[in-house]
Design an enzyme around this catalytic site. Structure first.
Site, PDB file in Angstrom:
ATOM      1  NE  ARG A 138      -4.494  -2.407   2.339  1.00  0.00           N
ATOM      2  CZ  ARG A 138      -3.719  -3.310   2.768  1.00  0.00           C
ATOM      3  NH1 ARG A 138      -3.446  -2.378   4.094  1.00  0.00           N
ATOM      4  NH2 ARG A 138      -5.212  -3.253   2.790  1.00  0.00           N
TER       5      ARG A 138
ATOM      6  CE  LYS B 229      -1.621  13.806 -15.078  1.00  0.00           C
ATOM      7  NZ  LYS B 229      -1.882  13.775 -16.783  1.00  0.00           N
TER       8      LYS B 229
ATOM      9  CD  GLU C  30       6.385  16.085 -23.344  1.00  0.00           C
ATOM     10  OE1 GLU C  30       5.325  16.764 -22.697  1.00  0.00           O
ATOM     11  OE2 GLU C  30       5.644  14.649 -23.569  1.00  0.00           O
TER      12      GLU C  30
ATOM     13  CE  LYS D  42       4.230  16.826 -14.424  1.00  0.00           C
ATOM     14  NZ  LYS D  42       4.525  15.979 -15.880  1.00  0.00           N
TER      15      LYS D  42
ATOM     16  CD  GLU E 261      -4.539  16.229 -16.166  1.00  0.00           C
ATOM     17  OE1 GLU E 261      -3.345  15.478 -15.790  1.00  0.00           O
ATOM     18  OE2 GLU E 261      -5.679  16.033 -17.292  1.00  0.00           O
TER      19      GLU E 261
ATOM     20  NE  ARG F 298      -0.557  16.592 -13.647  1.00  0.00           N
ATOM     21  CZ  ARG F 298       0.065  15.550 -12.325  1.00  0.00           C
ATOM     22  NH1 ARG F 298      -0.140  15.828 -11.333  1.00  0.00           N
ATOM     23  NH2 ARG F 298       1.482  15.077 -12.681  1.00  0.00           N
TER      24      ARG F 298
ATOM     25  CG  ASN G  21      -2.361  16.597 -20.730  1.00  0.00           C
ATOM     26  OD1 ASN G  21      -1.918  15.776 -20.678  1.00  0.00           O
ATOM     27  ND2 ASN G  21      -3.615  16.541 -20.278  1.00  0.00           N
TER      28      ASN G  21
ATOM     29  CG  HIS H 209      -0.090  15.904 -24.090  1.00  0.00           C
ATOM     30  ND1 HIS H 209       0.806  16.523 -24.752  1.00  0.00           N
ATOM     31  CD2 HIS H 209       0.585  14.626 -23.511  1.00  0.00           C
ATOM     32  CE1 HIS H 209       1.663  16.421 -23.659  1.00  0.00           C
ATOM     33  NE2 HIS H 209       1.579  15.333 -23.387  1.00  0.00           N
TER      34      HIS H 209
ATOM     35  CG  HIS I 185      -2.792  11.213 -26.357  1.00  0.00           C
ATOM     36  ND1 HIS I 185      -3.429  11.513 -25.015  1.00  0.00           N
ATOM     37  CD2 HIS I 185      -1.522  10.763 -25.847  1.00  0.00           C
ATOM     38  CE1 HIS I 185      -2.666  11.310 -24.477  1.00  0.00           C
ATOM     39  NE2 HIS I 185      -1.110  10.985 -24.982  1.00  0.00           N
TER      40      HIS I 185
ATOM     41  CG  HIS J 182       4.627  10.811 -25.302  1.00  0.00           C
ATOM     42  ND1 HIS J 182       3.463  10.581 -25.479  1.00  0.00           N
ATOM     43  CD2 HIS J 182       4.937  11.613 -24.262  1.00  0.00           C
ATOM     44  CE1 HIS J 182       3.062  11.405 -24.560  1.00  0.00           C
ATOM     45  NE2 HIS J 182       4.084  12.082 -23.839  1.00  0.00           N
TER      46      HIS J 182
HETATM   47  P1  NAD Z   1      11.564   5.360 -22.582  1.00  0.00           P
HETATM   48  O1  NAD Z   1      12.224   5.308 -20.975  1.00  0.00           O
HETATM   49  O2  NAD Z   1      11.152   4.363 -22.958  1.00  0.00           O
HETATM   50  O3  NAD Z   1      13.869   5.670 -23.195  1.00  0.00           O
HETATM   51  C1  NAD Z   1      13.401   5.726 -24.587  1.00  0.00           C
HETATM   52  C2  NAD Z   1      14.487   5.403 -24.795  1.00  0.00           C
HETATM   53  O4  NAD Z   1      16.179   5.570 -24.355  1.00  0.00           O
HETATM   54  C3  NAD Z   1      14.653   3.033 -24.166  1.00  0.00           C
HETATM   55  O5  NAD Z   1      15.182   2.726 -24.966  1.00  0.00           O
HETATM   56  C4  NAD Z   1      16.216   3.818 -22.930  1.00  0.00           C
HETATM   57  O6  NAD Z   1      16.882   2.353 -22.815  1.00  0.00           O
HETATM   58  C5  NAD Z   1      17.206   4.621 -23.081  1.00  0.00           C
HETATM   59  N1  NAD Z   1      17.844   5.751 -22.790  1.00  0.00           N
HETATM   60  C6  NAD Z   1      17.347   6.429 -20.919  1.00  0.00           C
HETATM   61  N2  NAD Z   1      18.358   6.813 -20.704  1.00  0.00           N
HETATM   62  C7  NAD Z   1      19.538   6.796 -20.809  1.00  0.00           C
HETATM   63  C8  NAD Z   1      20.639   7.333 -21.480  1.00  0.00           C
HETATM   64  N3  NAD Z   1      20.538   7.963 -20.661  1.00  0.00           N
HETATM   65  N4  NAD Z   1      21.419   6.802 -22.431  1.00  0.00           N
HETATM   66  C9  NAD Z   1      20.844   6.272 -23.234  1.00  0.00           C
HETATM   67  N5  NAD Z   1      20.061   5.479 -23.785  1.00  0.00           N
HETATM   68  C10 NAD Z   1      18.870   6.319 -22.375  1.00  0.00           C
HETATM   69  O7  NAD Z   1      10.678   6.885 -22.888  1.00  0.00           O
HETATM   70  P2  NAD Z   1      11.160   8.286 -22.856  1.00  0.00           P
HETATM   71  O8  NAD Z   1      10.702   9.339 -24.258  1.00  0.00           O
HETATM   72  O9  NAD Z   1      12.056   8.455 -21.607  1.00  0.00           O
HETATM   73  O10 NAD Z   1       9.801   8.173 -21.756  1.00  0.00           O
HETATM   74  C11 NAD Z   1       8.201   7.780 -22.394  1.00  0.00           C
HETATM   75  C12 NAD Z   1       7.198   7.306 -21.521  1.00  0.00           C
HETATM   76  O11 NAD Z   1       7.131   8.244 -21.166  1.00  0.00           O
HETATM   77  C13 NAD Z   1       5.778   6.858 -22.087  1.00  0.00           C
HETATM   78  O12 NAD Z   1       5.499   5.761 -21.546  1.00  0.00           O
HETATM   79  C14 NAD Z   1       4.973   8.126 -21.934  1.00  0.00           C
HETATM   80  O13 NAD Z   1       3.766   7.524 -21.847  1.00  0.00           O
HETATM   81  C15 NAD Z   1       5.722   8.315 -20.318  1.00  0.00           C
HETATM   82  N6  NAD Z   1       5.045   9.973 -20.040  1.00  0.00           N
HETATM   83  C16 NAD Z   1       4.940  10.160 -18.878  1.00  0.00           C
HETATM   84  C17 NAD Z   1       4.663  10.856 -18.225  1.00  0.00           C
HETATM   85  C18 NAD Z   1       4.217  11.532 -16.416  1.00  0.00           C
HETATM   86  O14 NAD Z   1       3.731  12.397 -16.391  1.00  0.00           O
HETATM   87  N7  NAD Z   1       4.278  10.115 -15.701  1.00  0.00           N
HETATM   88  C19 NAD Z   1       4.832  12.177 -18.933  1.00  0.00           C
HETATM   89  C20 NAD Z   1       5.726  12.450 -20.373  1.00  0.00           C
HETATM   90  C21 NAD Z   1       5.230  10.665 -20.667  1.00  0.00           C
HETATM   91  N1  GLY Z   2       2.522  15.076 -18.666  1.00  0.00           N
HETATM   92  C1  GLY Z   2       1.713  15.815 -17.891  1.00  0.00           C
HETATM   93  C2  GLY Z   2       0.998  15.933 -16.711  1.00  0.00           C
HETATM   94  O1  GLY Z   2       1.947  15.290 -15.070  1.00  0.00           O
HETATM   95  O2  GLY Z   2      -0.200  15.646 -16.315  1.00  0.00           O
END
Ligand code: NAD
Ligand code: GLY
Length: 382
Positions: A131, A153, A195, A237, A247, A251, A255, A258, A262, A276
Site C-alpha cells: 500500500r 503520475k 516537452e 511543472k 488534474e 494541470r 497536455n 497531446h 495521442h 511520444h
Molecule cells: P523510455 O523510458 O522508453 O526511454 C527511451 C529510450 O532511451 C529507451 O530505449 C531507454 O533504454 C533509453 N535510455 C534512457 N536513458 C538513457 C541514457 N541516459 N542513455 C542512453 N539511453 C537511454 O522513454 P521516455 O521518452 O523517457 O518516456 C516515455 C514514457 O513516458 C511514455 O510511456 C510516456 O507515456 C511516459 N510519460 C509519462 C509522463 C508522466 O507524467 N508520468 C509524462 C510524459 C511521458
Molecule cells: N505529463 C502531463 C502531466 O504530468 O500531467
C-alpha cells in the site's frame, strides 16, 4: 517553490510544495556519482532497490552502485527490457513480486533509474506495494527529467490503451543528472525537447524566446543551457502540480499538443514511427494552427512554432512521420478515445498566444478538421 544554486558544482533545486508530501528535484551534471549522499537522508536502513532497463543498466548502474557503496548503502537491482512494452501488467507483477522476494519493507526506498517507461512502471509498483513504499526518481532521459519524473503520475498500459491503469503517487526525491543525457541517442533527446518546448509554449513566452536563442546549443551539449532548460521546465511543472495535483483544472495545460499526439500515437500503433515527445511537438504546432484559425492567437505564432521545430531538427510536419496515416475523420475519431473527453466532447488545449495556453471544451471541430486536411496534404505531397 525555491531555487538554490551551489556555485561549486552547479546543482540547482526546485521544490514541489505539496502539503505534507513536498519533495526536492535536484538538478545538475554529475549528481549520479554522488547519489549515495543525495539519497542517504531518505533511508531507514542502508539498503536500496533499483528498477532500471537493460540499456540504462549497462551505461549507468555501476555509477549509482559505486556512489551508494561509498556511503555504505547496498543496492539490489532489477533490469527490465527497454521500451514502451515494459509498461505492462506482466512487468508490473514482475517488479512487485521481485520487491516482495527481496523483502522490501514499507519504509524502504525503491529507485526508478531510467526514462519515462521505468519511472511510470516503478512508481505504480511502489504505490501498490504494501500500500505504498518510498519511491525516488532518477530520470535518465530529457523527457523524464523535464516531465514524467515530476508530479506523481504513474501508470502502465492496458491492451485497451496507453496509461489507462495507474495512480497519482509522488516520489520523495527526484535526482536529475543532466550529464547522463550525454549518452542519450539524439532522436530520444529531441523527443524530450518536444516537452521542453511545450512548457514554454503553454505558459512562458520568455522561456520560449530563450529556447529559440539557445535550443541549438542545448541540443549540441551545452551543459549550462541543459541545466537551465531542465530547471525552468521543472519549476513550471512543479507550480502547476502544486495548484492541481489530480488534474481537476490547470494541470490539463500540460497536455498542450497531446490531443493530436495521442491520435497520432494510436494511428502509428505506439511504434517507433513516432516517439511520444515527437508527437507532442507536432501536436503543439497543430494546436497553434487551430488557435490561429479560430482567431485566438496572432497570425504569426504557428509559423514561429514550426520554424523553431525545424531549426532544432525536430519532426514538425505529418510528412516527417514514416508510412501512411489515416484521414482527418479517422484521426478525429481517435481523439475521442482521449482521457480528457467529457460527455463525448473532445478537450483541446489552445492558445491566445505563445505562453498563453488555456483549456478549451466544446471546440468547433470544423477548423480542427481543416487543419488536419492541410497537414495531411503535406504527407501526400511528400
Ligand atoms: P523510455 O523510458 O522508453 O526511454 C527511451 C529510450 O532511451 C529507451 O530505449 C531507454 O533504454 C533509453 N535510455 C534512457 N536513458 C538513457 C541514457 N541516459 N542513455 C542512453 N539511453 C537511454 O522513454 P521516455 O521518452 O523517457 O518516456 C516515455 C514514457 O513516458 C511514455 O510511456 C510516456 O507515456 C511516459 N510519460 C509519462 C509522463 C508522466 O507524467 N508520468 C509524462 C510524459 C511521458
Ligand atoms: N505529463 C502531463 C502531466 O504530468 O500531467
Amino acid at each position: 517553490m525555491t531555487d538554490t544554486q551551489n556555485g561549486e558544482i552547479g546543482i540547482e533545486e526546485v521544490r514541489v510544495e505539496l502539503p505534507g508530501r513536498a519533495y526536492p528535484i535536484r538538478i545538475g551534471a554529475g549528481l549520479l556519482a554522488r547519489f549515495g549522499a543525495e539519497v542517504a537522508p531518505y533511508l531507514n536502513r542502508q539498503r536500496l532497490f533499483v528498477v532500471t532497463d537493460r540499456t540504462v543498466a549497462g551505461l549507468h548502474l555501476d555509477t549509482l552502485r559505486n556512489a551508494c557503496a561509498a556511503e555504505g548503502i547496498s543496492v539490489e537491482a532489477l533490469a527490465l527490457p527497454p521500451g514502451e512494452a515494459t509498461k505492462s501488467w506482466a512487468e508490473l507483477q514482475h517488479v512487485v513480486e521481485w520487491l516482495l522476494e527481496m523483502r522490501a519493507e514499507r519504509d524502504d526506498i525503491v529507485v526508478a533509474l531510467g526514462g519515462g517507461v521505468i519511472g511510470d512502471l516503478t512508481g505504480f509498483a511502489a504505490a501498490i506495494m504494501r500500500r505504498g513504499i518510498g519511491f525516488v526518481q532518477v530520470p535518465t532521459t530529457l523527457l523524464a527529467q523535464v516531465d514524467s519524473s515530476v508530479g506523481g503520475k504513474t501508470a502502465i498500459n492496458s491492451p485497451l490503451g496507453k496509461n489507462l491503469v495507474g495512480a497519482f503517487y509522488q516520489p520523495k526525491l527526484v535526482v536529475a543528472d543532466t550529464g547522463i543525457l550525454d549518452t542519450l541517442p539524439r532522436r530520444d533527446f529531441l523527443a524530450g525537447y518536444g516537452e521542453v518546448m511545450k512548457t514554454g509554449l503553454l505558459g512562458d513566452a520568455d522561456f520560449f524566446a530563450w529556447l529559440e536563442a539557445n535550443g541549438p546549443a542545448l541540443r549540441d551539449g551545452d551543459a549550462a543551457a541543459r541545466r537551465h532548460a531542465v530547471r525552468r521546465s521543472c519549476e513550471m511543472k512543479a507550480a502547476i502540480v502544486t495548484r492541481d495535483e489530480t488534474e481537476q483544472g490547470d494541470r490539463a495545460l500540460l497536455n498542450l499538443g497531446h490531443t493530436f499526439c495521442h491520435a497520432l500515437e494510436a494511428a502509428t500503433g505506439y511504434s517507433d514511427r513516432l516517439l511520444h515527445g515527437e508527437g507532442v511537438a507536432i501536436g503543439c504546432g497543430l494546436a497553434f494552427e487551430v488557435s490561429q484559425r479560430l482567431g485566438l492567437c496572432p497570425q504569426e505564432d504557428p509559423g514561429r512554432v514550426f520554424a523553431h521545430m525545424a531549426a532544432m531538427g525536430l519532426k514538425a510536419k505529418l510528412s516527417d512521420i514514416a508510412g501512411a496515416l489515416p484521414g482527418p475523420d479517422a484521426l478525429i475519431d481517435l481523439m475521442r478515445q482521449d482521457k480528457k473527453v467529457r460527455d463525448g466532447a473532445i478537450t483541446f488545449i489552445l492558445a491566445r498566444g505563445i505562453g498563453e495556453a488555456f483549456v478549451a471544451r466544446d471546440v468547433d471541430l470544423a477548423p480542427v478538421r481543416a487543419v488536419l486536411v492541410d497537414a495531411l496534404a503535406t504527407q501526400e505531397n511528400a
